[in-house]
Design a protein around this motif. Structure first.
Motif, PDB file in Angstrom:
ATOM      1  N   SER A  48     -62.796 -43.193  53.712  1.00  0.00           N
ATOM      2  CA  SER A  48     -62.559 -44.527  53.160  1.00  0.00           C
ATOM      3  C   SER A  48     -63.263 -44.668  51.818  1.00  0.00           C
ATOM      4  O   SER A  48     -64.237 -43.956  51.523  1.00  0.00           O
ATOM      5  CB  SER A  48     -63.078 -45.603  54.122  1.00  0.00           C
ATOM      6  N   LEU A  49     -62.789 -45.588  51.017  1.00  0.00           N
ATOM      7  CA  LEU A  49     -63.430 -45.832  49.722  1.00  0.00           C
ATOM      8  C   LEU A  49     -64.870 -46.292  49.920  1.00  0.00           C
ATOM      9  O   LEU A  49     -65.775 -45.869  49.187  1.00  0.00           O
ATOM     10  CB  LEU A  49     -62.641 -46.880  48.934  1.00  0.00           C
ATOM     11  N   LYS A  50     -65.084 -47.128  50.928  1.00  0.00           N
ATOM     12  CA  LYS A  50     -66.432 -47.617  51.220  1.00  0.00           C
ATOM     13  C   LYS A  50     -67.387 -46.472  51.502  1.00  0.00           C
ATOM     14  O   LYS A  50     -68.514 -46.437  50.964  1.00  0.00           O
ATOM     15  CB  LYS A  50     -66.383 -48.574  52.414  1.00  0.00           C
ATOM     16  N   ASP A  51     -66.958 -45.517  52.318  1.00  0.00           N
ATOM     17  CA  ASP A  51     -67.827 -44.390  52.649  1.00  0.00           C
ATOM     18  C   ASP A  51     -68.007 -43.446  51.459  1.00  0.00           C
ATOM     19  O   ASP A  51     -69.074 -42.844  51.291  1.00  0.00           O
ATOM     20  CB  ASP A  51     -67.246 -43.617  53.831  1.00  0.00           C
ATOM     21  N   LEU A  52     -66.981 -43.335  50.636  1.00  0.00           N
ATOM     22  CA  LEU A  52     -67.077 -42.482  49.451  1.00  0.00           C
ATOM     23  C   LEU A  52     -68.067 -43.066  48.448  1.00  0.00           C
ATOM     24  O   LEU A  52     -68.843 -42.342  47.813  1.00  0.00           O
ATOM     25  CB  LEU A  52     -65.688 -42.350  48.819  1.00  0.00           C
ATOM     26  N   LEU A  53     -68.074 -44.392  48.340  1.00  0.00           N
ATOM     27  CA  LEU A  53     -68.918 -45.062  47.353  1.00  0.00           C
ATOM     28  C   LEU A  53     -70.407 -44.956  47.662  1.00  0.00           C
ATOM     29  O   LEU A  53     -71.240 -45.157  46.775  1.00  0.00           O
ATOM     30  CB  LEU A  53     -68.514 -46.535  47.246  1.00  0.00           C
ATOM     31  N   ILE A  54     -70.743 -44.650  48.894  1.00  0.00           N
ATOM     32  CA  ILE A  54     -72.148 -44.468  49.265  1.00  0.00           C
ATOM     33  C   ILE A  54     -72.789 -43.366  48.423  1.00  0.00           C
ATOM     34  O   ILE A  54     -74.007 -43.368  48.193  1.00  0.00           O
ATOM     35  CB  ILE A  54     -72.258 -44.137  50.771  1.00  0.00           C
ATOM     36  N   ASN A  55     -71.975 -42.463  47.926  1.00  0.00           N
ATOM     37  CA  ASN A  55     -72.478 -41.302  47.190  1.00  0.00           C
ATOM     38  C   ASN A  55     -72.672 -41.558  45.703  1.00  0.00           C
ATOM     39  O   ASN A  55     -72.998 -40.628  44.952  1.00  0.00           O
ATOM     40  CB  ASN A  55     -71.517 -40.131  47.383  1.00  0.00           C
ATOM     41  N   LEU A  56     -72.485 -42.811  45.267  1.00  0.00           N
ATOM     42  CA  LEU A  56     -72.630 -43.139  43.851  1.00  0.00           C
ATOM     43  C   LEU A  56     -73.601 -44.300  43.667  1.00  0.00           C
ATOM     44  O   LEU A  56     -73.799 -45.109  44.574  1.00  0.00           O
ATOM     45  CB  LEU A  56     -71.272 -43.519  43.256  1.00  0.00           C
ATOM     46  N   PRO A  57     -74.217 -44.407  42.473  1.00  0.00           N
ATOM     47  CA  PRO A  57     -75.090 -45.544  42.186  1.00  0.00           C
ATOM     48  C   PRO A  57     -74.339 -46.876  42.298  1.00  0.00           C
ATOM     49  O   PRO A  57     -73.112 -46.936  42.155  1.00  0.00           O
ATOM     50  CB  PRO A  57     -75.532 -45.281  40.740  1.00  0.00           C
ATOM     51  N   ALA A  58     -75.084 -47.939  42.498  1.00  0.00           N
ATOM     52  CA  ALA A  58     -74.504 -49.256  42.777  1.00  0.00           C
ATOM     53  C   ALA A  58     -73.575 -49.744  41.676  1.00  0.00           C
ATOM     54  O   ALA A  58     -72.541 -50.366  41.965  1.00  0.00           O
ATOM     55  CB  ALA A  58     -75.626 -50.267  43.010  1.00  0.00           C
ATOM     56  N   LEU A  61     -64.796 -51.411  42.933  1.00  0.00           N
ATOM     57  CA  LEU A  61     -64.253 -52.469  43.786  1.00  0.00           C
ATOM     58  C   LEU A  61     -63.513 -53.543  42.990  1.00  0.00           C
ATOM     59  O   LEU A  61     -62.857 -54.409  43.585  1.00  0.00           O
ATOM     60  CB  LEU A  61     -65.375 -53.094  44.610  1.00  0.00           C
ATOM     61  N   ARG A  62     -63.594 -53.481  41.661  1.00  0.00           N
ATOM     62  CA  ARG A  62     -62.862 -54.440  40.832  1.00  0.00           C
ATOM     63  C   ARG A  62     -61.406 -54.024  40.613  1.00  0.00           C
ATOM     64  O   ARG A  62     -60.594 -54.823  40.156  1.00  0.00           O
ATOM     65  CB  ARG A  62     -63.559 -54.634  39.482  1.00  0.00           C
ATOM     66  N   TYR A  63     -61.082 -52.766  40.923  1.00  0.00           N
ATOM     67  CA  TYR A  63     -59.706 -52.318  40.726  1.00  0.00           C
ATOM     68  C   TYR A  63     -58.775 -52.975  41.737  1.00  0.00           C
ATOM     69  O   TYR A  63     -59.110 -53.122  42.911  1.00  0.00           O
ATOM     70  CB  TYR A  63     -59.617 -50.796  40.867  1.00  0.00           C
ATOM     71  N   GLN A  64     -57.580 -53.356  41.284  1.00  0.00           N
ATOM     72  CA  GLN A  64     -56.618 -54.024  42.153  1.00  0.00           C
ATOM     73  C   GLN A  64     -55.948 -53.050  43.113  1.00  0.00           C
ATOM     74  O   GLN A  64     -55.659 -53.398  44.263  1.00  0.00           O
ATOM     75  CB  GLN A  64     -55.555 -54.727  41.298  1.00  0.00           C
ATOM     76  N   PHE A  65     -55.689 -51.832  42.633  1.00  0.00           N
ATOM     77  CA  PHE A  65     -54.966 -50.852  43.438  1.00  0.00           C
ATOM     78  C   PHE A  65     -55.896 -49.741  43.901  1.00  0.00           C
ATOM     79  O   PHE A  65     -56.745 -49.265  43.136  1.00  0.00           O
ATOM     80  CB  PHE A  65     -53.800 -50.275  42.647  1.00  0.00           C
ATOM     81  N   SER A  66     -55.706 -49.311  45.148  1.00  0.00           N
ATOM     82  CA  SER A  66     -56.609 -48.318  45.725  1.00  0.00           C
ATOM     83  C   SER A  66     -56.555 -46.999  44.968  1.00  0.00           C
ATOM     84  O   SER A  66     -57.581 -46.323  44.823  1.00  0.00           O
ATOM     85  CB  SER A  66     -56.281 -48.095  47.206  1.00  0.00           C
ATOM     86  N   GLN A  67     -55.385 -46.607  44.483  1.00  0.00           N
ATOM     87  CA  GLN A  67     -55.295 -45.343  43.752  1.00  0.00           C
ATOM     88  C   GLN A  67     -56.181 -45.366  42.505  1.00  0.00           C
ATOM     89  O   GLN A  67     -56.872 -44.385  42.211  1.00  0.00           O
ATOM     90  CB  GLN A  67     -53.854 -45.047  43.348  1.00  0.00           C
ATOM     91  N   ASP A  68     -56.185 -46.489  41.790  1.00  0.00           N
ATOM     92  CA  ASP A  68     -57.032 -46.599  40.597  1.00  0.00           C
ATOM     93  C   ASP A  68     -58.505 -46.512  40.974  1.00  0.00           C
ATOM     94  O   ASP A  68     -59.302 -45.880  40.265  1.00  0.00           O
ATOM     95  CB  ASP A  68     -56.754 -47.920  39.865  1.00  0.00           C
ATOM     96  N   ALA A  69     -58.869 -47.145  42.083  1.00  0.00           N
ATOM     97  CA  ALA A  69     -60.264 -47.107  42.528  1.00  0.00           C
ATOM     98  C   ALA A  69     -60.667 -45.693  42.924  1.00  0.00           C
ATOM     99  O   ALA A  69     -61.733 -45.193  42.527  1.00  0.00           O
ATOM    100  CB  ALA A  69     -60.464 -48.065  43.699  1.00  0.00           C
ATOM    101  N   TYR A  70     -59.822 -45.026  43.696  1.00  0.00           N
ATOM    102  CA  TYR A  70     -60.111 -43.638  44.095  1.00  0.00           C
ATOM    103  C   TYR A  70     -60.177 -42.720  42.876  1.00  0.00           C
ATOM    104  O   TYR A  70     -61.049 -41.848  42.795  1.00  0.00           O
ATOM    105  CB  TYR A  70     -59.067 -43.132  45.091  1.00  0.00           C
ATOM    106  N   ASN A  71     -59.254 -42.895  41.923  1.00  0.00           N
ATOM    107  CA  ASN A  71     -59.273 -42.057  40.725  1.00  0.00           C
ATOM    108  C   ASN A  71     -60.596 -42.209  39.972  1.00  0.00           C
ATOM    109  O   ASN A  71     -61.197 -41.226  39.529  1.00  0.00           O
ATOM    110  CB  ASN A  71     -58.113 -42.424  39.799  1.00  0.00           C
ATOM    111  N   PHE A  72     -61.041 -43.453  39.822  1.00  0.00           N
ATOM    112  CA  PHE A  72     -62.310 -43.700  39.136  1.00  0.00           C
ATOM    113  C   PHE A  72     -63.470 -43.062  39.879  1.00  0.00           C
ATOM    114  O   PHE A  72     -64.315 -42.373  39.282  1.00  0.00           O
ATOM    115  CB  PHE A  72     -62.542 -45.209  38.999  1.00  0.00           C
ATOM    116  N   VAL A  73     -63.515 -43.257  41.186  1.00  0.00           N
ATOM    117  CA  VAL A  73     -64.627 -42.727  41.984  1.00  0.00           C
ATOM    118  C   VAL A  73     -64.628 -41.203  41.967  1.00  0.00           C
ATOM    119  O   VAL A  73     -65.679 -40.563  41.817  1.00  0.00           O
ATOM    120  CB  VAL A  73     -64.555 -43.267  43.429  1.00  0.00           C
TER     121      VAL A  73
END
Length: 223
Positions: free
Chosen positions: A17-27, A34-46
């Motif tokens: 999940s994006l939530k679990d992936l984000l644990i590995n990055l600074p706040a 989490l500001r991205y509207q589409f999940s693909q854009d959020a995953y691409n950034f992360v």
């Protein structure tokens, strides 16, 4: 040696999940993702930021340098300690890095466009070649080369016509921001059997290795 990491964000999305992936990055990266509207854009950034983190580990640099990324006026992310370039198209994310030199990477999935709208982006010789190709191959080859050169120089699209592509491996760029001309090495390649066009631009030798990070464990392994 230059390394190019690559992954398909939709494949990673099926594993974590994006939530679990984000644990590995600074706040502050989490807040932006989490500001991205589409999940693909959020995953691409992360994925792009996790690739930078992995690159730091590969070069023996501390991951705290993630907090020291700065952006130039064209939005290019920079670190003093290493050279890197991130690109994504649809769900393909790629990151090229090396300890020294300047690097630009561009990846593009072909899509239907009215190419006449892009006439102003190419000189007469380039445009003649593009018009002589009934497919979009020449267009995308030139486009990814030019984008990679601009990224390597941290320059904007307003300087597209300052690029003179001599052949498939060499180009000249007059950077009007600093009034200098430079020579660049180009390497056009395929990524993981996809239909995407990819070009690596560097002032170094163009030898590089590709590393597939479609397994989330490989992506998160920074040893």
């Amino acid at each position: 040696m230059i390394t190019v990491y690559h992954a398909i964000s939709s494949t990673i999305e099926t594993q974590i999940s994006l939530k679990d992936l984000l644990i590995n990055l600074p706040a502050h990266f989490r807040e932006r993702a989490l500001r991205y509207q589409f999940s693909q854009d959020a995953y691409n950034f992360v994925l792009g930021r996790l690739m930078i983190k992995k690159a730091l580990g590969a070069l023996g640099l501390p991951e705290k340098l993630l907090n020291e990324i700065v952006y130039n006026k064209e939005g290019k992310p920079l670190l003093k300690e290493m050279s890197f370039s991130i690109s994504h198209s649809k769900d393909l994310v790629a990151c090229a890095f090396a300890p020294t030199g300047q690097i630009g990477l561009d990846v593009e999935y072909p899509r239907k466009i009215a190419r006449a709208h892009f006439r102003h982006c190419f000189n007469d010789r380039e445009w003649s070649s593009i018009q002589g190709d009934t497919s979009m191959h020449t267009f995308y080859q030139f486009w990814t080369q030019k984008e990679a050169i601009l990224k390597a120089n941290g320059a904007g699209l307003g300087q597209l016509l300052n690029i003179d592509i001599k052949d498939a491996t060499t180009a000249y760029f007059y950077n009007s921001d600093v009034s200098t001309e430079s020579v660049w090495n180009l390497n056009t390649f395929e990524i993981g059997g996809s239909s995407a066009y990819a070009c690596l631009c560097t002032d170094l030798a163009t030898d590089f290795v590709l590393e597939n990070l479609n397994d989330v464990d490989a992506l998160l392994d920074t040893k």
